[in-house]
Design an enzyme around this catalytic site. Structure first.
Site, PDB file in Angstrom:
ATOM      1  N   GLU A  15      33.855  49.672  33.870  1.00  0.00           N
ATOM      2  CA  GLU A  15      34.016  48.896  32.638  1.00  0.00           C
ATOM      3  C   GLU A  15      33.240  49.517  31.483  1.00  0.00           C
ATOM      4  OE1 GLU A  15      33.558  45.704  35.959  1.00  0.00           O
ATOM      5  OE2 GLU A  15      32.960  47.781  35.629  1.00  0.00           O
ATOM      6  N   HIS A  34      29.364  52.249  35.352  1.00  0.00           N
ATOM      7  CA  HIS A  34      30.400  51.418  35.961  1.00  0.00           C
ATOM      8  C   HIS A  34      31.707  51.647  35.202  1.00  0.00           C
ATOM      9  CE1 HIS A  34      27.629  48.192  37.966  1.00  0.00           C
ATOM     10  NE2 HIS A  34      27.154  49.423  38.122  1.00  0.00           N
ATOM     11  N   CYS A  37      30.288  42.662  36.746  1.00  0.00           N
ATOM     12  CA  CYS A  37      28.918  42.233  37.041  1.00  0.00           C
ATOM     13  C   CYS A  37      28.239  41.813  35.728  1.00  0.00           C
ATOM     14  CB  CYS A  37      28.141  43.370  37.698  1.00  0.00           C
ATOM     15  SG  CYS A  37      27.780  44.765  36.587  1.00  0.00           S
ATOM     16  N   CYS A  78      27.989  44.684  33.112  1.00  0.00           N
ATOM     17  CA  CYS A  78      29.280  44.951  32.478  1.00  0.00           C
ATOM     18  C   CYS A  78      29.689  43.802  31.566  1.00  0.00           C
ATOM     19  CB  CYS A  78      30.339  45.219  33.536  1.00  0.00           C
ATOM     20  SG  CYS A  78      30.034  46.759  34.432  1.00  0.00           S
TER      21      CYS A  78
END
Length: 160
Positions: A64, A62, A94, A97
């Protein structure tokens, strides 16, 4: 949705979100869900930038997480903590993250649009400010939210 703290958006936050949105557009061009992230150091300088790259076969790739990895590598500290850093991301993080954010000890998270399905910074969960955990972040939501939501909506609309 949870309150977003007492912080306000700075010019640095706006500039960083513009870069994060550029990263989200790169993600679109690669067939990825359009999320972009940047990490700012204490001086407000961008030290990392990334976009979702899960199509590479890594489900943890992801934006992040990738930006945090870059910033930690650039910092060179033994613990690789980012205590005085800010993460700016186009979509509410999420839970995965959020865990990475907490482990890296990022001070502030600024995000664009809320994620009503999987958000972990105040919409579905609020892991970033959970008092039961050993680290908490300042969270500021809604920066350039319309632009962030639009790029996501267009991406998913094309796939229907």
């Amino acid at each position: 949705m949870a309150e977003t703290g007492s912080l306000t958006f700075s010019e640095q936050h706006h500039n960083a979100m513009t870069v994060a949105l550029e990263q989200a557009r790169i993600a679109v061009s690669e067939g990825e869900v359009p999320v972009g992230a940047v990490v700012l150091n204490v001086e407000g300088k961008i030290v990392a930038r990334a976009h979702n790259m899960t199509r590479s076969g890594d489900p943890t790739a992801h934006a992040e997480v990738l930006a945090i990895r870059q910033a930690a590598a650039a910092g060179g500290s033994a613990r690789s903590t980012l205590e005085d850093h800010t993460l700016v991301v186009t979509l509410e993080p999420c839970s995965m993250c959020a865990g990475a954010i907490l482990a890296s000890r990022i001070h502030t998270v600024v995000f664009g649009s809320w994620d009503d399905k999987a958000g972990a910074a105040g919409s579905v969960f609020d892991l970033l400010r959970d008092r039961r955990l050993p680290h908490r972040c300042e969270v500021v939501a809604g920066l350039m939210a319309d632009q962030s939501a639009k790029i996501l909506a267009e991406f998913f609309e094309e796939r229907r």
